[in-house]
Design a protein around this motif. Structure first.
Motif, mmCIF file in Angstrom:
data_model
loop_
_atom_site.group_PDB
_atom_site.id
_atom_site.type_symbol
_atom_site.label_atom_id
_atom_site.label_comp_id
_atom_site.label_asym_id
_atom_site.label_seq_id
_atom_site.Cartn_x
_atom_site.Cartn_y
_atom_site.Cartn_z
ATOM 1 N N ASN A 229 0.808 -1.205 0.000
ATOM 2 C CA ASN A 229 0.000 0.000 0.000
ATOM 3 C C ASN A 229 0.848 1.264 0.000
ATOM 4 O O ASN A 229 0.607 2.190 -0.768
ATOM 5 C CB ASN A 229 -0.945 -0.021 1.204
ATOM 6 C CG ASN A 229 -1.787 1.234 1.303
ATOM 7 O OD1 ASN A 229 -1.495 2.126 2.084
ATOM 8 N ND2 ASN A 229 -2.835 1.297 0.496
ATOM 9 N N GLN A 230 1.842 1.332 0.897
ATOM 10 C CA GLN A 230 2.718 2.485 0.971
ATOM 11 C C GLN A 230 4.020 2.088 1.646
ATOM 12 O O GLN A 230 4.107 1.044 2.294
ATOM 13 C CB GLN A 230 2.050 3.628 1.740
ATOM 14 C CG GLN A 230 1.683 3.275 3.171
ATOM 15 C CD GLN A 230 0.932 4.390 3.870
ATOM 16 O OE1 GLN A 230 0.513 5.355 3.250
ATOM 17 N NE2 GLN A 230 0.755 4.271 5.174
ATOM 18 N N GLN A 252 9.513 1.901 6.804
ATOM 19 C CA GLN A 252 8.165 1.524 7.244
ATOM 20 C C GLN A 252 7.288 1.193 6.037
ATOM 21 O O GLN A 252 6.546 2.044 5.556
ATOM 22 C CB GLN A 252 7.524 2.639 8.068
ATOM 23 C CG GLN A 252 8.147 2.867 9.434
ATOM 24 C CD GLN A 252 7.422 3.945 10.224
ATOM 25 O OE1 GLN A 252 7.244 5.060 9.763
ATOM 26 N NE2 GLN A 252 6.996 3.605 11.419
ATOM 27 N N THR A 254 3.966 -0.778 4.376
ATOM 28 C CA THR A 254 2.643 -1.223 4.825
ATOM 29 C C THR A 254 2.029 -2.100 3.750
ATOM 30 O O THR A 254 1.963 -1.708 2.573
ATOM 31 C CB THR A 254 1.730 -0.027 5.116
ATOM 32 O OG1 THR A 254 2.311 0.782 6.135
ATOM 33 C CG2 THR A 254 0.361 -0.498 5.584
ATOM 34 N N GLU A 256 -1.360 -4.327 2.495
ATOM 35 C CA GLU A 256 -2.800 -4.448 2.664
ATOM 36 C C GLU A 256 -3.361 -5.435 1.643
ATOM 37 O O GLU A 256 -2.957 -5.427 0.481
ATOM 38 C CB GLU A 256 -3.495 -3.093 2.486
ATOM 39 C CG GLU A 256 -3.265 -2.110 3.614
ATOM 40 C CD GLU A 256 -4.087 -0.837 3.443
ATOM 41 O OE1 GLU A 256 -4.802 -0.741 2.422
ATOM 42 O OE2 GLU A 256 -4.023 0.040 4.320
ATOM 43 N N LYS A 265 -4.263 -5.604 7.272
ATOM 44 C CA LYS A 265 -3.159 -4.655 7.117
ATOM 45 C C LYS A 265 -1.983 -5.093 7.983
ATOM 46 O O LYS A 265 -2.180 -5.519 9.121
ATOM 47 C CB LYS A 265 -3.612 -3.242 7.518
ATOM 48 C CG LYS A 265 -2.509 -2.188 7.401
ATOM 49 C CD LYS A 265 -2.972 -0.853 7.960
ATOM 50 C CE LYS A 265 -4.066 -0.247 7.121
ATOM 51 N NZ LYS A 265 -4.410 1.123 7.584
ATOM 52 N N THR A 266 -0.793 -4.977 7.450
ATOM 53 C CA THR A 266 0.423 -5.322 8.195
ATOM 54 C C THR A 266 1.454 -4.219 8.017
ATOM 55 O O THR A 266 1.831 -3.884 6.893
ATOM 56 C CB THR A 266 1.008 -6.663 7.703
ATOM 57 O OG1 THR A 266 0.045 -7.697 7.864
ATOM 58 C CG2 THR A 266 2.255 -7.009 8.500
ATOM 59 N N LYS A 267 1.892 -3.638 9.138
ATOM 60 C CA LYS A 267 2.938 -2.627 9.137
ATOM 61 C C LYS A 267 4.262 -3.267 9.540
ATOM 62 O O LYS A 267 4.319 -3.973 10.542
ATOM 63 C CB LYS A 267 2.603 -1.491 10.102
ATOM 64 C CG LYS A 267 1.382 -0.685 9.716
ATOM 65 C CD LYS A 267 1.150 0.432 10.727
ATOM 66 C CE LYS A 267 -0.069 1.260 10.360
ATOM 67 N NZ LYS A 267 -0.301 2.352 11.356
ATOM 68 N N GLN A 299 3.414 -5.479 12.734
ATOM 69 C CA GLN A 299 2.152 -5.086 13.352
ATOM 70 C C GLN A 299 0.984 -5.458 12.439
ATOM 71 O O GLN A 299 0.487 -4.622 11.684
ATOM 72 C CB GLN A 299 2.144 -3.582 13.650
ATOM 73 C CG GLN A 299 3.222 -3.142 14.637
ATOM 74 C CD GLN A 299 3.297 -1.633 14.772
ATOM 75 O OE1 GLN A 299 3.637 -0.932 13.833
ATOM 76 N NE2 GLN A 299 2.976 -1.134 15.953
#
Length: 587
Positions: A229-230, A252, A254, A256, A265-267, A299
């Protein structure tokens, strides 16, 4: 011929009596007969006859109706009516304000204050653009009751390149910042045990000026398709004029994707910080002091939407590596949030339990307090740079609208933190051989396990299109494990603002800040906790829009001329006033 009414009634009664007498036999005994009942009558459904909604008619007169045909005899009629052509009613359109790509701001005030900003942006084509931002804030000080200079300046420049495409967007950022401050906050009783000559000699050897430099490079990416996603990347290098330096790298991404129409969603987090200090506070080290931590976190979260409920179920898994001590530690945190629309958007209940591993850095500490000592203890000391274990933050609250133009948010929370960083005044003596920061005029960082019970309320109101009001209050209760107090943490903070558009040209505003009492500790021969008094800070501004390009303003800060201490022995400037203008333009 006349009849008597009473005689007529008498004749009718006589006739009725004679008729009944003739209908009966003279012998009134009709006899008797025995009847034997073998079974009582039990009616059934079949015995009942349903009355038809449309009963059949057997009347001979129910003949079929004749069909009657109607016809209209029409003939043309001459008319002289001529309708006028319709005309659409015009709608008055409000002219949309032009949005300029660039602006410049300059303000000059007492104490030699200069506040300048310049933002420029240029589109290279339909997708690419470049931009830049320059900021400068400086003052010559003017703070009384101190033998040192109190001037400061903060200058930064940021450059960016951006691109927007159908499926992705990106930014590349480059920045540099230079800051300069003075350790002017000597203790009030400094040199009381010295003669005037010795005290003056010590003061003359102190050079309170110190500075910081920050270089940063980063990028950000956003994708509309795919599971990524980003993502963001950032590198920064921070240093001071006492030989300290620090490097930090943060990545970082992310991810999705959907599972049965539910969002997952996973960070991912990779956060490294490492640096070097030339000396500890007492300059007893024989080699440079180094530190380094790498935090790796995952996360994941699962978002569920059902009716008026929104539930975000997640967890945080972190592994922290202490590079200097060659050891690692695993941390697991809850990350669960929920919200319920109790009454539409008028009342929303929300709650959560969240935790995380927060990376600390020298750069962050200086941003919070620019009068920090440029030293650190060894890796086993209490003030060594290390992460904060934010074990959990449990909270619940209500937010929504009291009316269409009034919103509110109230929240209660309980936060448990291990190794929370606190600012505390450094211990000192009055030896002439000390460094310039070692006379009780600098701060150190200590760590403690702190539990915080907090209540927060916020109200925002747009009474009309021209009047806006806001009020925020926070009330805290701290409980710590090792230190005598939760140093420099206020128990009460209140902030309020009011903005009014008097006319389309004139506007005014005001801000009021209140900070409650805080505690600090300053140790020379003896050590004792010192209370810093609460303070109000009242600010206001007045503006005039000469045109859509040019706006003039007048700002005043600390209107009450209160020389309160934000930090122990560090009084702030008194009444300040700045006059300036803002100009918008396009290339």
């Amino acid at each position: 011929m006349k009849f008597n009414f009473q005689n007529n009634i008498a004749l009718a009664i006589v006739a009725f009596t004679v008729q009944v007498s003739v209908a009966q036999k003279r012998d009134g005994n009709i006899g008797s007969e025995e009847v034997t009942v073998t079974k009582s009558y039990s009616p059934t459904i079949s015995d009942a006859n349903k009355i038809k909604e449309i009963p059949s008619l057997e009347d001979d007169g129910n003949a079929k109706k004749e069909t009657i045909k109607y016809s209209i005899f029409s003939f043309p009629v001459a008319s002289t009516f001529a309708p006028l052509k319709g005309k659409a009613e015009g709608v008055d359109k409000t002219e949309q304000a032009h949005l300029y790509d660039n602006y410049a701001t300059l303000g000059i005030g007492n104490f030699g204050t200069i506040n300048a900003e310049l933002f420029v942006n240029k589109e290279l084509n339909n997708n690419d653009y470049v931009g830049g931002m320059f900021r400068h804030l400086s003052s010559q000080g003017g703070i009384k009751n101190t033998p040192f200079d109190t001037d400061y300046y903060d200058t930064a420049i940021d450059l960016t390149y951006g691109a927007n495409y159908d499926n992705m967007s990106m930014n590349l950022d480059l920045g540099y910042k230079n800051q300069s401050y003075n350790w002017y906050g000597l203790p009030q009783d400094f040199g009381s045990s010295l003669s005037d000559a010795d005290r003056n000699n010590v003061i003359n050897t102190i050079d309170p000026q110190h500075g910081y430099n920050t270089f940063s490079l980063g990028s950000r990416f956003s994708f509309k398709e795919g599971f990524l996603n980003q993502a963001s990347l950032k590198y920064s290098h921070f240093s001071d004029n006492y030989g300290s330096s620090e490097n930090r790298f943060i990545a970082q991404p992310t991810i999705e994707f959907e599972v049965k129409e539910e969002l997952v969603k996973t960070k991912l987090i990779v956060d490294y910080v490492g640096g070097t200090f030339e000396n500890d506070y007492n300059k007893t080290n024989t080699e440079a002091i180094q530190y380094g931590y790498t935090n790796i976190g995952v996360q994941p979260s699962f978002i569920m939407l059902k009716d008026d409920w929104t539930l975000d179920l997640g967890a945080g898994l972190f592994y922290s590596i202490d590079g200097e001590n060659s050891r690692g530690t695993l941390f697991v945190y809850p990350q669960v949030t929920a919200s319920l629309n109790v009454v539409g958007d008028l009342m929303i209940f929300y709650a959560g339990a969240e935790g995380s591993l927060e990376q600390n850095s020298y750069e962050q500490f200086v941003d919070g307090n620019p009068f920090l000592s440029p030293t650190i203890g060894d890796r086993n000391a209490a003030n060594f740079i290390k992460p904060t274990d934010k074990q959990f933050d449990i909270y619940a609250g209500l937010k929504g609208k009291l009316a269409n133009n009034v919103s509110y948010n109230i929240k209660a929370s309980y936060l448990n933190e291990k190794n929370k960083a606190l600012y505390k005044s450094s211990d000192y003596n009055e030896l002439i051989t000390n460094e310039s920061y070692a006379y009780g005029n600098a701060f150190q960082v200590v760590y403690d396990n702190v539990k915080t019970l907090s209540f927060t309320g916020n109200v925002k109101a747009n009474f009309t299109e021209n009047i806006a009001f806001g009020l925020t209050g926070t009330f805290n209760s701290f409980k710590n494990s090792f230190e005598q107090e939760a140093w420099n943490l206020p128990t009460v903070k209140v902030e309020s603002n009011l903005d009014v558009n008097i006319t389309p040209k004139w506007f005014v505003g005001a801000q009021v800040f209140y900070v409650g009492e805080r505690m600090d500790n300053l140790q020379n021969v003896t050590s004792s906790a010192t209370e810093l008094g609460s303070y109000f800070d009242v600010n206001a501004h007045l503006g005039y829009k000469h045109s859509d390009r040019l706006t003039g303003f007048l700002k005043s800060n600390n209107i009450t001329n209160n020389g309160y201490q934000k930090w122990l022995n560090y009084p702030v400037q008194g009444f300040q006033i700045v006059l300036g203008a803002n100009y918008k333009f396009d290339f």
